[in-house]
Design a protein around this motif. Structure first.
Motif, PDB file in Angstrom:
ATOM      1  N   LYS A  38       0.820  -1.219   0.000  1.00 48.93           N
ATOM      2  CA  LYS A  38       0.000   0.000   0.000  1.00 48.93           C
ATOM      3  C   LYS A  38       0.856   1.271   0.000  1.00 48.93           C
ATOM      4  O   LYS A  38       0.382   2.345  -0.363  1.00 48.93           O
ATOM      5  CB  LYS A  38      -0.959   0.012   1.189  1.00 48.93           C
ATOM      6  CG  LYS A  38      -0.273   0.101   2.538  1.00 48.93           C
ATOM      7  CD  LYS A  38      -1.280   0.160   3.679  1.00 48.93           C
ATOM      8  CE  LYS A  38      -0.603   0.191   5.024  1.00 48.93           C
ATOM      9  NZ  LYS A  38       0.276   1.296   5.253  1.00 48.93           N
ATOM     10  N   ASP A  39       2.139   1.137   0.381  1.00 49.05           N
ATOM     11  CA  ASP A  39       3.044   2.287   0.421  1.00 49.05           C
ATOM     12  C   ASP A  39       3.802   2.490  -0.889  1.00 49.05           C
ATOM     13  O   ASP A  39       4.619   3.407  -0.995  1.00 49.05           O
ATOM     14  CB  ASP A  39       4.039   2.123   1.577  1.00 49.05           C
ATOM     15  CG  ASP A  39       3.348   2.139   2.930  1.00 49.05           C
ATOM     16  OD1 ASP A  39       2.300   2.806   3.064  1.00 49.05           O
ATOM     17  OD2 ASP A  39       3.846   1.474   3.856  1.00 49.05           O
ATOM     18  N   VAL A  40       3.544   1.654  -1.876  1.00 41.80           N
ATOM     19  CA  VAL A  40       4.184   1.769  -3.189  1.00 41.80           C
ATOM     20  C   VAL A  40       3.164   2.361  -4.158  1.00 41.80           C
ATOM     21  O   VAL A  40       2.078   1.824  -4.333  1.00 41.80           O
ATOM     22  CB  VAL A  40       4.665   0.382  -3.689  1.00 41.80           C
ATOM     23  CG1 VAL A  40       5.231   0.496  -5.096  1.00 41.80           C
ATOM     24  CG2 VAL A  40       5.686  -0.205  -2.728  1.00 41.80           C
ATOM     25  N   GLU A  41       3.528   3.494  -4.767  1.00 40.63           N
ATOM     26  CA  GLU A  41       2.621   4.138  -5.722  1.00 40.63           C
ATOM     27  C   GLU A  41       2.458   3.262  -6.958  1.00 40.63           C
ATOM     28  O   GLU A  41       3.422   2.684  -7.449  1.00 40.63           O
ATOM     29  CB  GLU A  41       3.185   5.482  -6.175  1.00 40.63           C
ATOM     30  CG  GLU A  41       3.132   6.584  -5.165  1.00 40.63           C
ATOM     31  CD  GLU A  41       3.668   7.872  -5.772  1.00 40.63           C
ATOM     32  OE1 GLU A  41       2.909   8.536  -6.514  1.00 40.63           O
ATOM     33  OE2 GLU A  41       4.845   8.177  -5.526  1.00 40.63           O
ATOM     34  N   LEU A  42       1.248   3.191  -7.463  1.00 42.52           N
ATOM     35  CA  LEU A  42       0.955   2.474  -8.703  1.00 42.52           C
ATOM     36  C   LEU A  42       0.757   3.539  -9.787  1.00 42.52           C
ATOM     37  O   LEU A  42      -0.189   4.325  -9.737  1.00 42.52           O
ATOM     38  CB  LEU A  42      -0.306   1.627  -8.531  1.00 42.52           C
ATOM     39  CG  LEU A  42      -0.715   0.756  -9.685  1.00 42.52           C
ATOM     40  CD1 LEU A  42       0.365  -0.268 -10.009  1.00 42.52           C
ATOM     41  CD2 LEU A  42      -2.011   0.035  -9.364  1.00 42.52           C
ATOM     42  N   LEU A  43       1.685   3.585 -10.736  1.00 45.75           N
ATOM     43  CA  LEU A  43       1.680   4.612 -11.778  1.00 45.75           C
ATOM     44  C   LEU A  43       1.437   3.986 -13.148  1.00 45.75           C
ATOM     45  O   LEU A  43       1.828   2.847 -13.392  1.00 45.75           O
ATOM     46  CB  LEU A  43       3.026   5.345 -11.795  1.00 45.75           C
ATOM     47  CG  LEU A  43       3.495   5.953 -10.475  1.00 45.75           C
ATOM     48  CD1 LEU A  43       4.912   6.497 -10.624  1.00 45.75           C
ATOM     49  CD2 LEU A  43       2.547   7.055 -10.021  1.00 45.75           C
ATOM     50  N   PRO A  47       6.714   9.354 -13.708  1.00 45.94           N
ATOM     51  CA  PRO A  47       6.407  10.546 -12.913  1.00 45.94           C
ATOM     52  C   PRO A  47       7.259  11.737 -13.369  1.00 45.94           C
ATOM     53  O   PRO A  47       8.287  11.562 -14.033  1.00 45.94           O
ATOM     54  CB  PRO A  47       6.776  10.119 -11.488  1.00 45.94           C
ATOM     55  CG  PRO A  47       7.847   9.098 -11.666  1.00 45.94           C
ATOM     56  CD  PRO A  47       7.492   8.370 -12.944  1.00 45.94           C
ATOM     57  N   ARG A  68       2.792  -4.239  -8.004  1.00 46.28           N
ATOM     58  CA  ARG A  68       3.011  -3.429  -6.797  1.00 46.28           C
ATOM     59  C   ARG A  68       3.627  -4.281  -5.688  1.00 46.28           C
ATOM     60  O   ARG A  68       4.554  -3.849  -4.992  1.00 46.28           O
ATOM     61  CB  ARG A  68       1.682  -2.834  -6.331  1.00 46.28           C
ATOM     62  CG  ARG A  68       1.802  -2.034  -5.046  1.00 46.28           C
ATOM     63  CD  ARG A  68       0.448  -1.573  -4.584  1.00 46.28           C
ATOM     64  NE  ARG A  68       0.192  -0.279  -5.181  1.00 46.28           N
ATOM     65  CZ  ARG A  68      -0.986   0.315  -5.207  1.00 46.28           C
ATOM     66  NH1 ARG A  68      -2.043  -0.284  -4.695  1.00 46.28           N
ATOM     67  NH2 ARG A  68      -1.129   1.494  -5.736  1.00 46.28           N
ATOM     68  N   ASP A  77       9.748   2.882  -4.340  1.00 48.88           N
ATOM     69  CA  ASP A  77       8.802   3.938  -3.969  1.00 48.88           C
ATOM     70  C   ASP A  77       7.550   3.877  -4.835  1.00 48.88           C
ATOM     71  O   ASP A  77       6.470   4.256  -4.405  1.00 48.88           O
ATOM     72  CB  ASP A  77       9.455   5.317  -4.138  1.00 48.88           C
ATOM     73  CG  ASP A  77      10.592   5.535  -3.153  1.00 48.88           C
ATOM     74  OD1 ASP A  77      10.497   5.064  -2.003  1.00 48.88           O
ATOM     75  OD2 ASP A  77      11.589   6.185  -3.546  1.00 48.88           O
ATOM     76  N   ALA A  78       7.712   3.392  -6.071  1.00 46.95           N
ATOM     77  CA  ALA A  78       6.595   3.326  -7.011  1.00 46.95           C
ATOM     78  C   ALA A  78       6.888   2.256  -8.055  1.00 46.95           C
ATOM     79  O   ALA A  78       8.022   1.802  -8.188  1.00 46.95           O
ATOM     80  CB  ALA A  78       6.400   4.680  -7.700  1.00 46.95           C
ATOM     81  N   TYR A 114      12.641   7.187  -5.903  1.00 48.93           N
ATOM     82  CA  TYR A 114      12.765   8.619  -6.134  1.00 48.93           C
ATOM     83  C   TYR A 114      14.115   9.129  -5.644  1.00 48.93           C
ATOM     84  O   TYR A 114      14.654   8.636  -4.662  1.00 48.93           O
ATOM     85  CB  TYR A 114      11.635   9.371  -5.442  1.00 48.93           C
ATOM     86  CG  TYR A 114      10.278   9.122  -6.053  1.00 48.93           C
ATOM     87  CD1 TYR A 114      10.033   9.435  -7.393  1.00 48.93           C
ATOM     88  CD2 TYR A 114       9.255   8.576  -5.305  1.00 48.93           C
ATOM     89  CE1 TYR A 114       8.781   9.210  -7.952  1.00 48.93           C
ATOM     90  CE2 TYR A 114       8.009   8.343  -5.865  1.00 48.93           C
ATOM     91  CZ  TYR A 114       7.778   8.665  -7.188  1.00 48.93           C
ATOM     92  OH  TYR A 114       6.551   8.431  -7.740  1.00 48.93           O
TER      93      TYR A 114
END
Length: 115
Positions: A38-43, A47, A68, A77-78, A114
């Motif tokens: 849940k702490d990993v951004e799904l893109l 970015p 994810r 991070d993502a 990041y």
């Protein structure tokens, strides 16, 4: 006894045939601590902020959330997801008449950190 071993061999081959086609490539030498998915951004695209690519994943039969989870295991991070081949049901033949199933021919994820 011979039938027992034949049955075991058949079961092993069956399960091997069901394995997901997965390929992972990890970059760099730094190992990051795992995160919660849940702490990993799904893109769905790169970015705007700067990042380093730490791994690429590709698979058949997995979902964006699976990508994810893979990224979370390596501390990303993502994850940037791309679905190749579209979403379709295995019984669908015509693109204009697709059902709402979630089967993909190929899915990729690029795990990033990041700067």
């Amino acid at each position: 006894m011979r039938y027992f071993f034949s049955g075991v061999l058949a079961a092993v081959l069956l399960f091997a045939g069901c394995a997901t086609d997965v390929a992972n490539r990890y970059y760099g030498t730094v190992k990051y601590p795992p995160k919660e998915p849940k702490d990993v951004e799904l893109l769905w695209r790169s970015p705007s902020r700067e990042f380093d690519v730490i791994a690429d994943f590709q698979s058949r039969g997995e979902s964006p959330n699976d990508m994810r989870k893979h990224a979370a295991k390596i501390g990303a991070d993502a994850v940037i997801v791309a679905i190749l081949g579209g979403s379709y049901d295995l019984g669908d033949e015509w693109a204009g008449r697709d059902s709402k199933a979630k089967t993909y021919t190929r899915i990729t994820g690029t795990a990033i950190k990041y700067k």
